[in-house]
Design a protein around this motif. Structure first.
Motif, PDB file in Angstrom:
ATOM      1  N   ILE A  81     -17.964 -44.809   0.730  1.00  0.00           N
ATOM      2  CA  ILE A  81     -17.942 -44.400   2.124  1.00  0.00           C
ATOM      3  C   ILE A  81     -18.399 -42.958   2.298  1.00  0.00           C
ATOM      4  N   ILE A  82     -19.116 -42.677   3.389  1.00  0.00           N
ATOM      5  CA  ILE A  82     -19.438 -41.319   3.839  1.00  0.00           C
ATOM      6  C   ILE A  82     -18.880 -41.178   5.250  1.00  0.00           C
ATOM      7  N   GLU A  83     -18.165 -40.072   5.519  1.00  0.00           N
ATOM      8  CA  GLU A  83     -17.572 -39.814   6.824  1.00  0.00           C
ATOM      9  C   GLU A  83     -17.963 -38.417   7.287  1.00  0.00           C
ATOM     10  N   TYR A  84     -17.803 -38.141   8.576  1.00  0.00           N
ATOM     11  CA  TYR A  84     -18.121 -36.800   9.070  1.00  0.00           C
ATOM     12  C   TYR A  84     -17.150 -36.362  10.151  1.00  0.00           C
ATOM     13  N   ILE A  85     -17.062 -35.044  10.312  1.00  0.00           N
ATOM     14  CA  ILE A  85     -16.280 -34.420  11.380  1.00  0.00           C
ATOM     15  C   ILE A  85     -17.101 -33.305  12.005  1.00  0.00           C
ATOM     16  N   LEU A 110     -28.481 -38.122  -8.428  1.00  0.00           N
ATOM     17  CA  LEU A 110     -28.210 -37.236  -7.304  1.00  0.00           C
ATOM     18  C   LEU A 110     -28.625 -37.974  -6.034  1.00  0.00           C
ATOM     19  N   GLN A 111     -27.754 -37.966  -5.020  1.00  0.00           N
ATOM     20  CA  GLN A 111     -28.022 -38.641  -3.755  1.00  0.00           C
ATOM     21  C   GLN A 111     -28.040 -37.610  -2.633  1.00  0.00           C
ATOM     22  N   TYR A 112     -28.844 -37.846  -1.604  1.00  0.00           N
ATOM     23  CA  TYR A 112     -28.888 -36.877  -0.520  1.00  0.00           C
ATOM     24  C   TYR A 112     -28.790 -37.548   0.838  1.00  0.00           C
ATOM     25  N   ILE A 113     -28.341 -36.754   1.806  1.00  0.00           N
ATOM     26  CA  ILE A 113     -28.278 -37.159   3.207  1.00  0.00           C
ATOM     27  C   ILE A 113     -28.833 -36.037   4.068  1.00  0.00           C
ATOM     28  N   THR A 114     -29.228 -36.368   5.282  1.00  0.00           N
ATOM     29  CA  THR A 114     -29.543 -35.369   6.298  1.00  0.00           C
ATOM     30  C   THR A 114     -28.297 -35.201   7.151  1.00  0.00           C
ATOM     31  N   ILE A 115     -27.692 -34.020   7.108  1.00  0.00           N
ATOM     32  CA  ILE A 115     -26.351 -33.807   7.644  1.00  0.00           C
ATOM     33  C   ILE A 115     -26.254 -34.079   9.142  1.00  0.00           C
ATOM     34  N   ALA A 116     -27.270 -33.715   9.908  1.00  0.00           N
ATOM     35  CA  ALA A 116     -27.191 -33.827  11.363  1.00  0.00           C
ATOM     36  C   ALA A 116     -27.321 -35.255  11.872  1.00  0.00           C
ATOM     37  N   THR A 117     -27.742 -36.182  11.002  1.00  0.00           N
ATOM     38  CA  THR A 117     -27.915 -37.565  11.423  1.00  0.00           C
ATOM     39  C   THR A 117     -26.759 -38.398  10.883  1.00  0.00           C
ATOM     40  N   THR A 118     -26.889 -39.713  10.919  1.00  0.00           N
ATOM     41  CA  THR A 118     -26.020 -40.627  10.194  1.00  0.00           C
ATOM     42  C   THR A 118     -26.906 -41.596   9.427  1.00  0.00           C
ATOM     43  N   GLY A 119     -26.335 -42.252   8.419  1.00  0.00           N
ATOM     44  CA  GLY A 119     -27.117 -43.202   7.638  1.00  0.00           C
ATOM     45  C   GLY A 119     -26.713 -43.185   6.182  1.00  0.00           C
ATOM     46  N   ASN A 120     -27.306 -44.056   5.411  1.00  0.00           N
ATOM     47  CA  ASN A 120     -26.993 -44.169   3.994  1.00  0.00           C
ATOM     48  C   ASN A 120     -27.705 -43.095   3.184  1.00  0.00           C
ATOM     49  N   ASP A 153     -17.490 -42.709  10.870  1.00  0.00           N
ATOM     50  CA  ASP A 153     -18.335 -43.288   9.831  1.00  0.00           C
ATOM     51  C   ASP A 153     -19.735 -42.697   9.878  1.00  0.00           C
ATOM     52  N   PHE A 154     -20.258 -42.293   8.725  1.00  0.00           N
ATOM     53  CA  PHE A 154     -21.599 -41.727   8.604  1.00  0.00           C
ATOM     54  C   PHE A 154     -22.560 -42.735   7.999  1.00  0.00           C
ATOM     55  N   GLY A 155     -22.119 -43.444   6.965  1.00  0.00           N
ATOM     56  CA  GLY A 155     -22.964 -44.382   6.248  1.00  0.00           C
ATOM     57  C   GLY A 155     -22.377 -44.656   4.885  1.00  0.00           C
ATOM     58  N   ASP A 156     -23.214 -45.063   3.941  1.00  0.00           N
ATOM     59  CA  ASP A 156     -22.755 -45.407   2.595  1.00  0.00           C
ATOM     60  C   ASP A 156     -23.565 -44.672   1.536  1.00  0.00           C
ATOM     61  N   LEU A 157     -22.905 -44.322   0.440  1.00  0.00           N
ATOM     62  CA  LEU A 157     -23.585 -43.826  -0.748  1.00  0.00           C
ATOM     63  C   LEU A 157     -24.325 -44.968  -1.437  1.00  0.00           C
ATOM     64  N   ILE A 158     -25.319 -44.615  -2.247  1.00  0.00           N
ATOM     65  CA  ILE A 158     -26.078 -45.627  -2.994  1.00  0.00           C
ATOM     66  C   ILE A 158     -25.145 -46.449  -3.867  1.00  0.00           C
ATOM     67  N   THR A 159     -24.181 -45.772  -4.480  1.00  0.00           N
ATOM     68  CA  THR A 159     -23.219 -46.446  -5.340  1.00  0.00           C
ATOM     69  C   THR A 159     -21.846 -45.856  -5.096  1.00  0.00           C
ATOM     70  N   LYS A 160     -20.815 -46.608  -5.341  1.00  0.00           N
ATOM     71  CA  LYS A 160     -19.460 -46.110  -5.200  1.00  0.00           C
ATOM     72  C   LYS A 160     -19.198 -45.066  -6.283  1.00  0.00           C
ATOM     73  N   ILE A 161     -18.581 -43.958  -5.923  1.00  0.00           N
ATOM     74  CA  ILE A 161     -18.325 -42.875  -6.876  1.00  0.00           C
ATOM     75  C   ILE A 161     -17.071 -42.100  -6.502  1.00  0.00           C
ATOM     76  N   TYR A 162     -16.539 -41.395  -7.480  1.00  0.00           N
ATOM     77  CA  TYR A 162     -15.549 -40.343  -7.264  1.00  0.00           C
ATOM     78  C   TYR A 162     -15.754 -39.292  -8.344  1.00  0.00           C
ATOM     79  N   GLN A 163     -15.112 -38.146  -8.171  1.00  0.00           N
ATOM     80  CA  GLN A 163     -15.297 -36.989  -9.051  1.00  0.00           C
ATOM     81  C   GLN A 163     -16.771 -36.605  -9.167  1.00  0.00           C
ATOM     82  N   GLU A 164     -17.497 -36.709  -8.064  1.00  0.00           N
ATOM     83  CA  GLU A 164     -18.862 -36.218  -7.998  1.00  0.00           C
ATOM     84  C   GLU A 164     -18.857 -34.766  -7.531  1.00  0.00           C
ATOM     85  N   GLY A 165     -19.980 -34.083  -7.672  1.00  0.00           N
ATOM     86  CA  GLY A 165     -20.147 -32.755  -7.106  1.00  0.00           C
ATOM     87  C   GLY A 165     -20.894 -32.849  -5.796  1.00  0.00           C
ATOM     88  N   THR A 166     -20.810 -31.799  -4.989  1.00  0.00           N
ATOM     89  CA  THR A 166     -21.585 -31.740  -3.741  1.00  0.00           C
ATOM     90  C   THR A 166     -22.089 -30.330  -3.503  1.00  0.00           C
TER      91      THR A 166
END
Length: 402
Positions: free
Chosen positions: A318-322, A367-377, A332-345
């Motif tokens: 899951i990806i979420e935003y405030i 490494l996965q990336y998002i565009t912060i101002a939008t929503t999506g996977n 809700d923002f979208g989804d990561l490519i794969t489920k993960i925890y203990q990742e860096g950002t």
């Protein structure tokens, strides 16, 4: 708008209104510029001009060839603008001007507003390795196998805090906790230097920063400590206040004024916040969509992003935003490519990157990336040269610096 005029008849490009250059300097060797000065390369070789450390919005540094008259203007600390295009730069960064025999200048520059680091790694054992990459360009600049600088001790999950010029790494996990705080300058990346000590030795704390102050919060096992440092100096951390909940591997991000702390307990979904420039206990912000911990957060100067997590039985994608300046529950923002925890950002104002992580079955090197101002996977940013988790991200352009 009239242009800047150089000596010997050289004229500059159209200037920025209200900006003046008080002096022109003919140079033949590398030099560090001063604000509101002009520099002319009169060398037959390369000359490196390093932008001033005291540059601020409205300052100009003009660099020109004494024969051809090409001028290059920096109207602020974030953008270096010339008549051929636009290149992002920050103070401390260098540009190389090719010899005056060139028909046009060849400008070589790093995108300082996108310099990002990954600190530490776990891959079969704790490692002090670090990586470097450019948030504006997909791919890794310096991978673990091309190490330019390392942590002083092998550890993961440090509390990373960075200004535009310095990255500070606090505490961390090497099988046990530590009170070590150390730093490296973005301009050199030549090795970590001792900064001081935390108030309590621990691991799995989270880091928050603006341009002046670094915050370390939470920690394993069951700490609700918040403490702070002044990033530009050195010394031991000072008590700031307490979290509402005790937490470890908490998700932290922020703006220049507010720090955000996301759940550090497997059964919690609480979001808390602090005012960075003050001291005091954290306040309730709202709730995340799901419970869990060991995720990670990043931010622009307006929006905070939470990604991944361990929910007690599995990793999640899951990806979420405030909206940082308000309070309320995440969306809700979208989804990561794969489920993960203990990742860096890490992030700049437009792009956020998730580094490695544990997908509950194995470690990953994506490494996965998002565009912060939008929503999506998320999308793939690049690949590390080893599978790892626990790498902590940092940058010189995250949301707390603007």
């Amino acid at each position: 708008k009239s242009g800047y005029s150089g000596p010997s008849g050289s004229s500059g490009t159209s200037g920025t209104s209200g900006t003046t250059v008080t002096a022109w300097n003919t140079i033949t060797t590398d030099t560090t510029a001063s604000a509101n000065q002009g520099y002319l390369n009169n060398s037959t070789g390369d000359v490196i001009i390093t932008l001033p450390t005291d540059a601020s919005v409205g300052n100009a540094v003009i660099i020109t060839n004494i024969n051809s008259g090409y001028s290059f203007v920096t109207p602020g600390t974030n953008w270096f603008i010339n008549q051929f295009g636009t290149i992002m730069l920050e103070p401390f960064q260098s540009i190389t001007l090719r010899a005056i025999t060139s028909s046009l200048w060849n400008i070589e520059a790093g995108n300082a507003s996108s310099k990002a680091l990954g600190l530490g790694a776990y891959s079969s054992t704790y490692r002090n390795w670090c990586v470097q990459f450019n948030l504006a360009t997909l791919g890794i600049t310096t991978n673990f196998d091309q190490i330019k600088f390392v942590l002083s001790t092998a550890r993961i999950n440090t509390a990373a805090m960075s200004s535009k010029t310095r990255c500070v790494a606090g505490m961390g996990d090497s099988g046990s906790g530590t009170d070590l705080i150390e730093y490296v300058e973005f301009s050199t990346l030549s090795g970590m230097t001792n900064f001081g000590t935390a108030t309590v030795s621990r691991r799995y704390a989270g880091g928050i920063a603006n341009t002046t102050r670094g915050i370390m919060a939470g920690g394993h096992v069951g700490y609700n400590i918040i403490e702070y440092i002044t990033i530009a100096s050195t010394g031991n951390a000072t008590d700031f206040g307490d979290l509402i909940e005790t937490g470890q591997t908490i998700m932290t991000c922020g703006s220049s004024t507010r720090g955000i702390i996301g759940s550090g307990n497997v059964s919690s979904n609480m979001i808390e916040y602090i005012t960075i420039a003050s001291t005091g206990n954290a306040s309730d912000f709202g709730d995340l969509l799901i419970t869990g911990y060991m995720g990670a957060a990043l931010s622009s100067n307006t929006r905070g992003i939470f990604g991944g997590r361990y929910n007690g039985s599995d990793a999640v994608n899951i990806i979420e935003y405030i909206t940082i300046a308000s309070t309320g529950n995440s969306s809700d923002f979208g989804d990561l490519i794969t489920k993960i925890y203990q990742e860096g950002t890490t992030s700049n104002l437009t792009r956020g990157v998730f580094i490695g992580g544990d997908n509950y079955n194995s470690y990953i090197n994506t490494l996965q990336y998002i565009t912060i101002a939008t929503t999506g996977n998320s999308l793939e940013f690049g690949r590390l040269d080893l599978m790892t988790y626990g790498t902590t991200g940092a940058s010189c352009a995250h949301g707390g610096l603007y």
